[in-house]
Design a protein around this motif. Structure first.
Motif, PDB file in Angstrom:
ATOM      1  N   SER A  71       0.807  -1.224   0.000  1.00 47.63           N
ATOM      2  CA  SER A  71       0.000   0.000   0.000  1.00 47.63           C
ATOM      3  C   SER A  71       0.838   1.271   0.000  1.00 47.63           C
ATOM      4  O   SER A  71       0.332   2.346  -0.319  1.00 47.63           O
ATOM      5  CB  SER A  71      -0.964   0.005   1.190  1.00 47.63           C
ATOM      6  OG  SER A  71      -0.253   0.001   2.409  1.00 47.63           O
ATOM      7  N   ASN A  72       2.122   1.178   0.324  1.00 49.06           N
ATOM      8  CA  ASN A  72       2.958   2.376   0.365  1.00 49.06           C
ATOM      9  C   ASN A  72       4.090   2.380  -0.658  1.00 49.06           C
ATOM     10  O   ASN A  72       4.574   3.452  -1.010  1.00 49.06           O
ATOM     11  CB  ASN A  72       3.563   2.535   1.761  1.00 49.06           C
ATOM     12  CG  ASN A  72       2.533   2.865   2.793  1.00 49.06           C
ATOM     13  OD1 ASN A  72       2.105   3.998   2.914  1.00 49.06           O
ATOM     14  ND2 ASN A  72       2.084   1.862   3.541  1.00 49.06           N
ATOM     15  N   CYS A  73       4.522   1.205  -1.108  1.00 51.08           N
ATOM     16  CA  CYS A  73       5.688   1.130  -1.991  1.00 51.08           C
ATOM     17  C   CYS A  73       5.361   0.572  -3.377  1.00 51.08           C
ATOM     18  O   CYS A  73       5.989   0.967  -4.356  1.00 51.08           O
ATOM     19  CB  CYS A  73       6.767   0.246  -1.359  1.00 51.08           C
ATOM     20  SG  CYS A  73       7.200   0.723   0.334  1.00 51.08           S
ATOM     21  N   PRO A 122       8.347   6.000   1.522  1.00 47.92           N
ATOM     22  CA  PRO A 122       7.967   6.504   0.222  1.00 47.92           C
ATOM     23  C   PRO A 122       8.214   8.008   0.121  1.00 47.92           C
ATOM     24  O   PRO A 122       8.115   8.724   1.120  1.00 47.92           O
ATOM     25  CB  PRO A 122       6.475   6.177   0.128  1.00 47.92           C
ATOM     26  CG  PRO A 122       6.005   5.964   1.517  1.00 47.92           C
ATOM     27  CD  PRO A 122       7.191   5.569   2.325  1.00 47.92           C
ATOM     28  N   GLN A 126       3.717  11.176  -1.112  1.00 49.75           N
ATOM     29  CA  GLN A 126       3.243  10.084  -0.250  1.00 49.75           C
ATOM     30  C   GLN A 126       3.573  10.421   1.192  1.00 49.75           C
ATOM     31  O   GLN A 126       4.615  11.012   1.476  1.00 49.75           O
ATOM     32  CB  GLN A 126       3.960   8.768  -0.593  1.00 49.75           C
ATOM     33  CG  GLN A 126       3.484   8.038  -1.801  1.00 49.75           C
ATOM     34  CD  GLN A 126       2.210   7.289  -1.526  1.00 49.75           C
ATOM     35  OE1 GLN A 126       1.168   7.741  -1.948  1.00 49.75           O
ATOM     36  NE2 GLN A 126       2.284   6.174  -0.855  1.00 49.75           N
ATOM     37  N   LEU A 129       5.921   6.375   6.266  1.00 48.40           N
ATOM     38  CA  LEU A 129       5.369   5.306   7.081  1.00 48.40           C
ATOM     39  C   LEU A 129       5.207   5.806   8.513  1.00 48.40           C
ATOM     40  O   LEU A 129       5.995   6.634   8.982  1.00 48.40           O
ATOM     41  CB  LEU A 129       6.280   4.080   7.060  1.00 48.40           C
ATOM     42  CG  LEU A 129       6.506   3.412   5.705  1.00 48.40           C
ATOM     43  CD1 LEU A 129       7.435   2.218   5.854  1.00 48.40           C
ATOM     44  CD2 LEU A 129       5.197   2.992   5.071  1.00 48.40           C
ATOM     45  N   GLN A 133       4.358   1.393  11.830  1.00 45.40           N
ATOM     46  CA  GLN A 133       4.695   0.596  10.648  1.00 45.40           C
ATOM     47  C   GLN A 133       6.204   0.375  10.565  1.00 45.40           C
ATOM     48  O   GLN A 133       6.659  -0.730  10.262  1.00 45.40           O
ATOM     49  CB  GLN A 133       4.189   1.279   9.376  1.00 45.40           C
ATOM     50  CG  GLN A 133       2.683   1.293   9.244  1.00 45.40           C
ATOM     51  CD  GLN A 133       2.206   2.166   8.091  1.00 45.40           C
ATOM     52  OE1 GLN A 133       2.749   3.249   7.847  1.00 45.40           O
ATOM     53  NE2 GLN A 133       1.182   1.694   7.387  1.00 45.40           N
TER      54      GLN A 133
END
Length: 144
Positions: A71-73, A122, A126, A129, A133
């Motif tokens: 979901s982030n990378c 990210p 974005q 994290l 996380q």
């Protein structure tokens, strides 16, 4: 007047019947998903208990770390496909992450904890994290 009163009664009765019919349709349309069996067989212990297959002190890649990375990378244009722009790093599975070499050489930890927003992953815009996380990924990395 009696005729007017009878018409109102018929309309009220019809509304009531429509309400009952729509309720029955809704109840019939409501279906629950079947209960899924555990993916890992659970063995019965003597005395009727079960052996818990997951250790709560262990961070599991597939269930905990991979969703964060995807979901982030692995968003489109970042690490969802290996390209020249992302140093051929694809982060969509354990296999692709490990093939990239960023876990083994420590780069994953370095880029998610970098204090420089231009170097941190990210990258902006974005959001970085969250501390939770990062801690979870750190615990997973520490586990080896």
């Amino acid at each position: 007047m009696e005729q007017l009163g009878a018409g109102m009664e018929i309309r009220a009765f019809a509304r009531g019947m429509m309400l009952v019919a729509s309720s029955l349709l809704l109840l019939q349309a409501c279906k629950h998903e079947p209960q899924l069996e555990p993916l890992v067989p659970v063995e019965e212990e003597p005395g009727g208990g079960t052996d818990v297959p997951c250790d709560p002190s262990v961070v599991y890649f597939e269930q905990q770390v991979l969703p964060i990375l995807i979901s982030n990378c692995a968003i489109p244009g970042c690490h969802n496909l290996p390209t020249d722009d992302n140093d051929d790093i694809q982060i969509t599975s354990y296999t692709s992450l490990m093939a990239s070499g960023i876990v083994q050489d420590g780069d994953l930890w370095d880029v998610i904890t970098d204090s420089d927003p231009d170097d941190r992953m990210p990258p902006p815009p974005q959001n970085p994290l969250s501390p939770a996380q990062i801690a979870l990924i750190g615990q997973w990395l520490d586990q080896g």
